[in-house]
Every structure is written in C-alpha cells, then in structure tokens.
Scaffold this motif. Structure first.
Motif, PDB file in Angstrom:
ATOM      1  N   ALA A   3      13.904 -42.637  69.901  1.00  0.00           N
ATOM      2  CA  ALA A   3      14.573 -41.240  70.681  1.00  0.00           C
ATOM      3  C   ALA A   3      14.383 -41.666  72.018  1.00  0.00           C
ATOM      4  O   ALA A   3      14.955 -41.426  72.771  1.00  0.00           O
ATOM      5  CB  ALA A   3      14.421 -39.989  70.177  1.00  0.00           C
ATOM      6  N   LEU A   4      13.160 -41.980  72.346  1.00  0.00           N
ATOM      7  CA  LEU A   4      12.535 -42.212  73.864  1.00  0.00           C
ATOM      8  C   LEU A   4      13.335 -43.427  74.377  1.00  0.00           C
ATOM      9  O   LEU A   4      13.558 -43.191  75.589  1.00  0.00           O
ATOM     10  CB  LEU A   4      10.960 -42.610  73.691  1.00  0.00           C
ATOM     11  N   ALA A   5      13.403 -44.508  73.610  1.00  0.00           N
ATOM     12  CA  ALA A   5      14.292 -45.699  73.996  1.00  0.00           C
ATOM     13  C   ALA A   5      15.617 -45.093  74.157  1.00  0.00           C
ATOM     14  O   ALA A   5      16.248 -45.750  75.256  1.00  0.00           O
ATOM     15  CB  ALA A   5      14.127 -46.766  73.210  1.00  0.00           C
ATOM     16  N   GLU A  30       7.637 -34.938  78.969  1.00  0.00           N
ATOM     17  CA  GLU A  30       6.778 -33.557  79.131  1.00  0.00           C
ATOM     18  C   GLU A  30       7.550 -32.945  78.130  1.00  0.00           C
ATOM     19  O   GLU A  30       6.401 -32.110  77.155  1.00  0.00           O
ATOM     20  CB  GLU A  30       7.022 -32.957  80.641  1.00  0.00           C
ATOM     21  N   VAL A  31       8.772 -32.556  77.850  1.00  0.00           N
ATOM     22  CA  VAL A  31       8.971 -31.423  76.677  1.00  0.00           C
ATOM     23  C   VAL A  31       8.757 -32.081  75.500  1.00  0.00           C
ATOM     24  O   VAL A  31       8.105 -31.245  74.658  1.00  0.00           O
ATOM     25  CB  VAL A  31      10.755 -31.274  76.683  1.00  0.00           C
ATOM     26  N   ALA A  50      13.631 -32.990  71.361  1.00  0.00           N
ATOM     27  CA  ALA A  50      12.938 -32.990  72.448  1.00  0.00           C
ATOM     28  C   ALA A  50      13.429 -33.969  73.459  1.00  0.00           C
ATOM     29  O   ALA A  50      13.747 -33.717  74.672  1.00  0.00           O
ATOM     30  CB  ALA A  50      11.521 -32.627  72.454  1.00  0.00           C
ATOM     31  N   LEU A  51      13.108 -35.103  73.029  1.00  0.00           N
ATOM     32  CA  LEU A  51      13.579 -36.393  73.822  1.00  0.00           C
ATOM     33  C   LEU A  51      14.810 -36.263  74.283  1.00  0.00           C
ATOM     34  O   LEU A  51      15.379 -36.988  75.257  1.00  0.00           O
ATOM     35  CB  LEU A  51      13.014 -37.686  73.259  1.00  0.00           C
ATOM     36  N   LEU A  52      15.734 -36.100  73.355  1.00  0.00           N
ATOM     37  CA  LEU A  52      17.382 -35.960  73.353  1.00  0.00           C
ATOM     38  C   LEU A  52      18.034 -34.841  73.822  1.00  0.00           C
ATOM     39  O   LEU A  52      18.934 -34.580  73.805  1.00  0.00           O
ATOM     40  CB  LEU A  52      17.794 -36.448  71.970  1.00  0.00           C
ATOM     41  N   HIS A  53      17.108 -33.788  74.014  1.00  0.00           N
ATOM     42  CA  HIS A  53      17.843 -32.508  74.214  1.00  0.00           C
ATOM     43  C   HIS A  53      18.809 -32.225  75.449  1.00  0.00           C
ATOM     44  O   HIS A  53      19.568 -31.548  75.254  1.00  0.00           O
ATOM     45  CB  HIS A  53      16.821 -31.232  74.213  1.00  0.00           C
ATOM     46  N   THR A  72      20.950 -35.960  60.899  1.00  0.00           N
ATOM     47  CA  THR A  72      21.654 -34.609  60.778  1.00  0.00           C
ATOM     48  C   THR A  72      20.531 -33.513  61.440  1.00  0.00           C
ATOM     49  O   THR A  72      20.926 -32.702  62.220  1.00  0.00           O
ATOM     50  CB  THR A  72      22.009 -34.041  59.460  1.00  0.00           C
ATOM     51  N   ASP A  73      19.546 -33.567  61.115  1.00  0.00           N
ATOM     52  CA  ASP A  73      18.231 -32.769  61.580  1.00  0.00           C
ATOM     53  C   ASP A  73      18.107 -32.775  63.232  1.00  0.00           C
ATOM     54  O   ASP A  73      18.237 -31.788  63.696  1.00  0.00           O
ATOM     55  CB  ASP A  73      17.116 -32.795  60.664  1.00  0.00           C
ATOM     56  N   VAL A  74      17.990 -34.114  63.599  1.00  0.00           N
ATOM     57  CA  VAL A  74      17.983 -34.145  64.695  1.00  0.00           C
ATOM     58  C   VAL A  74      19.173 -33.849  65.842  1.00  0.00           C
ATOM     59  O   VAL A  74      19.129 -32.961  66.572  1.00  0.00           O
ATOM     60  CB  VAL A  74      17.439 -35.640  65.354  1.00  0.00           C
ATOM     61  N   ALA A  75      20.218 -34.174  65.105  1.00  0.00           N
ATOM     62  CA  ALA A  75      21.527 -33.832  65.852  1.00  0.00           C
ATOM     63  C   ALA A  75      21.818 -32.043  65.760  1.00  0.00           C
ATOM     64  O   ALA A  75      22.155 -31.733  66.994  1.00  0.00           O
ATOM     65  CB  ALA A  75      22.765 -34.536  65.320  1.00  0.00           C
TER      66      ALA A  75
END
Length: 181
Positions: A3-5, A30-31, A50-53, A72-75
């Motif tokens: 997700a960070l990448a 930070e988030v 949080a990284l993708l928000h 699905t959960d992250v999305a």
C-alpha cells in the motif's frame, strides 16, 4: 508495504499546501502511523487504507482497482472516507460533518487520524495563501467533523485536541492578519 509503494507511486508529484511543499506521501505515512499506534498494530487492513485514503480523490484511482489490488476490506474503508469530488468544496465539507457519526468504527479511527495529521501540518507549515479567517475556519470545521467521531479512539481524540490547540496558536502567530478570505 504494498500500500505504501502504491500510494507513493500514485502521489509522486503531489505536494502539501504548506510553504515547504512537502511530498504528499509524508501525510499518508503520518496518518498510517497514527492508525497503527491507535490500533496497537493489529489492523493491517486499516493501516493500508490509511496509506491509500486519498488516492481515489486525488489520483483517479478507482475503488475497483483498490479492491483488486488490496481486497474488499481495504477498498471499503478507503471508499468510506472518500469525498465525492463531483460536489463543490463547501458541500463536500458539509457532507463530512454530516457523515462522520455514521462511519464504521474503523473508518472513524482513520478519519480521526487524517484530521489530526492535517491540523499538525497546519500548525507546522501553514499554506502561505491562507488568510487568518480561512485557517481559523479550517480548524473549526475539523472540530465539527471530529465531534461526530466521538468515542472512536480516546488516545487519537486527545492527539486531535492537542493538534487543534497547536494549530490555533500557530495560525494566530503566522498567518497574515491583513488578508481576507
């Protein structure tokens, strides 16, 4: 880390609004750190969200792309905190206040971490083109959003209150008093 990448690649050319124009990915990190600390590191999907928000709002990434890549959960978490950019800015702000109490418990933690990071940024590096009135209004609007998140995470709520106090003090010192708007 995926997700960070992903977020780093998508936000590579985006900068924060402050004088230093810091890379936007610093905000995302930070988030994610605030979310990780708030959850004791037990909710990897929420940290990824949080990284993708902001990736849907800011980078033309779709919910389907996030779901295909991260599940699905992250999305669902990302979409729960994503503003509809088709709406005018004032309406988006109004909707954030109205929807905050109805977010899931996990999305409330994410939203609270985002608002905390935004106010920390306002305190440390306010946008040069913001008037005193605009900066004050931003803090008050952030407080209104966070009011709807009450009970989500006491530690993050305390961090938000500290950030709001620091932002208020900083804008009184650094935003030009002679500008309007």
């Amino acid at each position: 880390m995926r997700a960070l990448a992903f977020a780093t690649l998508r936000h590579a050319d985006q900068r924060r609004k402050g004088r230093r124009a810091q890379p936007y990915v610093n905000h995302l990190a930070e988030v994610a750190l605030l979310v990780s600390e708030a959850t004791g590191g037990t909710d990897a999907a929420l940290v990824a969200a949080a990284l993708l928000h902001d990736v849907v709002e800011d980078q033309d990434v779709t919910a389907a792309e996030i779901e295909a890549t991260f599940g699905t959960d992250v999305a669902a978490l990302v979409m729960e905190v994503t503003d509809d950019k088709k709406l005018e800015a004032a309406e988006r702000k109004r909707m954030q206040v109205a929807h905050a109490p109805h977010l899931s418990a996990r999305a409330k933690v994410l939203k609270l971490a985002d608002k905390t990071a935004n106010l920390r940024s306002l305190a440390e590096d306010p946008p040069q083109d913001w008037s005193l009135a605009r900066a004050r209004a931003y803090v008050e609007w952030s407080r209104a959003v966070v009011e709807g998140l009450a009970g989500a995470c006491p530690a993050l709520e305390a961090a938000f209150e500290q950030a709001a106090g620091e932002a208020t003090a900083a804008i009184e010192r650094s935003v030009p008093h002679d500008t309007v708007g």
